[in-house]
Design an enzyme around this catalytic site. Structure first.
Site, PDB file in Angstrom:
ATOM      1  N   PRO A 163       0.832  -1.206   0.000  1.00 11.81           N
ATOM      2  CA  PRO A 163       0.000   0.000   0.000  1.00 11.81           C
ATOM      3  C   PRO A 163       0.868   1.258   0.000  1.00 11.81           C
ATOM      4  CG  PRO A 163       0.057  -0.979   2.196  1.00 11.81           C
ATOM      5  CD  PRO A 163       0.759  -1.944   1.277  1.00 11.81           C
ATOM      6  N   ASP A 164       0.302   2.328  -0.530  1.00 11.14           N
ATOM      7  CA  ASP A 164       0.975   3.632  -0.549  1.00 11.14           C
ATOM      8  C   ASP A 164       0.860   4.230   0.854  1.00 11.14           C
ATOM      9  OD1 ASP A 164       2.049   6.085  -1.216  1.00 11.14           O
ATOM     10  OD2 ASP A 164       0.254   6.800  -2.258  1.00 11.14           O
ATOM     11  N   ALA A 165       1.762   3.814   1.738  1.00  8.19           N
ATOM     12  CA  ALA A 165       1.641   4.172   3.156  1.00  8.19           C
ATOM     13  C   ALA A 165       3.011   4.326   3.805  1.00  8.19           C
ATOM     14  CB  ALA A 165       0.815   3.120   3.898  1.00  8.19           C
ATOM     15  N   ASN A 211      -2.031   7.121   1.415  1.00  9.97           N
ATOM     16  CA  ASN A 211      -2.517   7.665   0.152  1.00  9.97           C
ATOM     17  C   ASN A 211      -3.665   8.646   0.379  1.00  9.97           C
ATOM     18  OD1 ASN A 211      -4.552   7.331  -2.358  1.00  9.97           O
ATOM     19  ND2 ASN A 211      -2.441   7.093  -3.039  1.00  9.97           N
TER      20      ASN A 211
END
Length: 291
Positions: free
Chosen positions: A60-62, A125
């Site tokens: 994930p974009d995290a 995100n």
């Protein structure tokens, strides 16, 4: 500075485009191949997307991908294309010292521009239904100042991104932050929004009174045209993730068909040919098969 340097340096080229008479269009990529396709489609620049790079790792974009991994992705793109790469560097990997370190590394690698955003680390995100808390304006301005003081080449661009609209704080707060970041030395200001309408973005553009380019990312307000954004002051328009989303959709459909048919020929009409891939790779030998 020589004329030749002005036209061949990618940071200089990006600055020339931003000062030009039309919107500059960039598209998200996550590796050399996707960056090459962006260039071949005729776009002006590549956005080394943190969302796409994270997704390419299946993550994930995290804030899970490291600066080293992001930089490696940007370098892989920059090495095989002639258009500028704009590196999406999330929150700058930490405080002012971390931003300064990143600027030094990205500039040394030949990347045209870096973009950092004013969310708290670790970020998630912008479209995630989760907390989108912001760093105080003055603290983020210190990051911009640290980055600008570090860069060696005045042509390198540091783009400040405000997530004020993402966090629900409205146009006045976004405008105040954009002003502060421009005053801190940002070379452009990206104003992000998750609205399905472009109203806030256009309102902020109409109120913008600085000689610093604005940047828009019309992921959710997708019906807006580049010209409308340009007329409102947005010099750079980034299509941040459409390439990866196209690849995922088409790859999923082809693999599903292949699984059902059990025969490679069944998907030949749906996929690129081997010579096409050879050409993208820069293969020096021709593709050849045996009878």
């Amino acid at each position: 500075m020589s004329e030749n340097a002005t036209t061949t340096n990618k940071s200089a080229r990006l600055r020339e485009l931003l000062a030009g008479p039309r919107p500059v269009a960039a598209v998200g990529a996550h590796d050399g191949l996707s960056a090459k396709l962006v260039e071949q489609a005729g776009f002006d620049a590549v956005w080394c997307s943190s969302f796409e790079v994270s997704a390419s790792y299946g993550l994930p974009d995290a804030s899970l991908v490291t600066m080293t991994q992001f930089l490696a992705a940007a370098e892989a793109m920059d090495a095989i294309i002639d258009i500028p790469v704009i590196a999406d560097c999330d929150t700058g990997f930490g405080g002012p010292l971390n931003v300064a370190f990143a600027v030094e590394r990205y500039e040394r690698a030949g990347i045209a521009a870096m973009c950092i955003e004013d969310k708290l680390f670790p970020k998630i995100n912008s479209f995630a239904d989760a907390g989108q808390d912001l760093l105080p304006t003055k603290e983020f301005a210190l990051k911009i100042e640290a980055g600008k003081q570090t860069q060696k080449d005045e042509r390198f661009l540091l783009i400040a991104r405000t997530e004020a609209l993402i966090s629900g704080q409205g146009v006045p707060e976004a405008l105040e932050r954009a002003h502060a970041y421009a005053d801190a030395g940002a070379d452009a200001v990206l104003v992000h929004s998750k609205s399905r309408r472009p109203d806030d973005i256009l309102e902020l553009g109409d109120a913008w009174d600085r000689d610093v380019p604005l940047v828009a990312v019309p992921t959710t307000y997708a019906s807006v045209e580049e010209k409308a954004l340009f007329d409102a002051g947005y010099r750079l328009v980034i299509y941040a993730n459409q390439g990866m989303r196209a690849a995922v959709k088409n790859m999923r459909e082809v693999l599903g068909k292949l699984r059902v048919e059990g025969r490679a020929e069944s998907v030949d009409a749906d996929i690129a040919t081997m010579p096409e891939i050879f050409a993208l790779q820069g293969m020096t030998a021709a593709f050849r098969t045996a009878p």
